[in-house]
Design an enzyme around this catalytic site. Sequence first.
Site, PDB file in Angstrom:
ATOM      1  N   HIS A 169       0.839  -1.210   0.000  1.00  0.00           N
ATOM      2  CA  HIS A 169       0.000   0.000   0.000  1.00  0.00           C
ATOM      3  C   HIS A 169       0.873   1.259   0.000  1.00  0.00           C
ATOM      4  O   HIS A 169       0.867   2.060   0.946  1.00  0.00           O
ATOM      5  CB  HIS A 169      -0.865  -0.065   1.268  1.00  0.00           C
ATOM      6  N   GLU A 270      -0.981   1.157  -5.320  1.00  0.00           N
ATOM      7  CA  GLU A 270      -0.801  -0.075  -4.556  1.00  0.00           C
ATOM      8  C   GLU A 270      -0.827  -1.298  -5.469  1.00  0.00           C
ATOM      9  O   GLU A 270      -1.743  -1.461  -6.274  1.00  0.00           O
ATOM     10  CB  GLU A 270      -1.944  -0.199  -3.535  1.00  0.00           C
TER      11      GLU A 270
HETATM   12  C1  BG6 Z   1      -7.027   1.970   0.368  1.00  0.00           C
HETATM   13  C2  BG6 Z   1      -8.477   1.596   0.242  1.00  0.00           C
HETATM   14  O1  BG6 Z   1      -6.227   0.937  -0.100  1.00  0.00           O
HETATM   15  O2  BG6 Z   1      -6.711   2.203   1.750  1.00  0.00           O
HETATM   16  C3  BG6 Z   1      -9.333   2.704   0.843  1.00  0.00           C
HETATM   17  O3  BG6 Z   1      -8.805   1.395  -1.127  1.00  0.00           O
HETATM   18  C4  BG6 Z   1      -8.915   2.955   2.276  1.00  0.00           C
HETATM   19  O4  BG6 Z   1     -10.721   2.315   0.762  1.00  0.00           O
HETATM   20  C5  BG6 Z   1      -7.430   3.266   2.306  1.00  0.00           C
HETATM   21  O5  BG6 Z   1      -9.679   4.035   2.804  1.00  0.00           O
HETATM   22  C6  BG6 Z   1      -6.850   3.568   3.692  1.00  0.00           C
HETATM   23  O6  BG6 Z   1      -7.160   2.574   4.585  1.00  0.00           O
HETATM   24  P1  BG6 Z   1      -6.714   2.716   6.100  1.00  0.00           P
HETATM   25  O7  BG6 Z   1      -7.295   1.527   6.817  1.00  0.00           O
HETATM   26  O8  BG6 Z   1      -5.221   2.713   6.127  1.00  0.00           O
HETATM   27  O9  BG6 Z   1      -7.274   4.022   6.602  1.00  0.00           O
END
Ligand code: BG6
Length: 297
Positions: A169, A270
Amino acid sequence: MDLGALNGLFAIPGHLHFEAGQGGLTKAVVDNPLATCELYFHGAHVTAYHPKGFEETLWLSDAAIFTEDKAIRGGIPLCWPWFGPHPSDAALPQHGFARNSFWTLFGTSVNGRGETVLRLGLQDSDATRSLFSREFMLEYVVTVGSTLTLELTTTNRGSEPFEITEALHSYFRVTSIEETVIEGFADKTYRDKTDGGSQKCQIGAVVVTEETDRVYDDADPSCCLRCADRMIEIAKFGSAHTVVWNPWQEKAAAMGDFDDDGYRHMVCIEAANTGEGGIILNPDASHTLTQRILPFL
Ligand code: BG6
């Protein structure tokens, strides 16, 4: 293992040492002739990657929280063994538990190209089995040179098949989101999570001008992030989907660990295998998800 022992066993002069990072969490600090990089054992989380002669490539929130029970906001969190909300139990943590787990350092080395290599692992324990009842071994290899390569390998160590979804991510730092384009998605279809998951087709380059949360399902293995002052190629392997995310102003402001102006200086690209293409692993089988970050100097 305390810092003295870690440094004694795994530090490499001219390449890598270990120290207490923010919140007292242990981090590896790479400083080799090609690049600098930082990685926290908490989440096996890369928080910085700065090739020499280039700019910092990753965005890290000024408001990021460094504690053992929370994922660090920015850098490269590992989403595993599920991506997004758990498919059947909303009480389980979003994006799984790998990003909140303490990883073990397996080894460090310097390869033939003079890059620093860190090898970390996570295997099932009572804590992981309470969230995901499977026996597994996760290995994460981070190779730091004039490119950064991230390889996350899942092995099924149990006697039954299991399915995972996952993502590397990565949060990329951009000077200004208004002057940023992402090339490589033209004519690709994507699921727009800001619009009820409806299927759409990408016209031209991706330009982020509002909340953006997209899963590209036939993405090419490489795309290019172009900002006012830099260009980064982002390549991937073992990945059926590419996710592009920016929470934009309102959602960023609602997140306690996201500095309010941060959405103007980041975009996530990602390498993923999401719910539409989970990986099924038979006993003893392995799968590797790879992302490579190639800054153009
Ligand atoms: C992304 C998702 O990968 O991560 C989003 O597609 C999400 O929907 C984002 O809001 C952040 O997630 P988190 O749990 O780190 O706040």
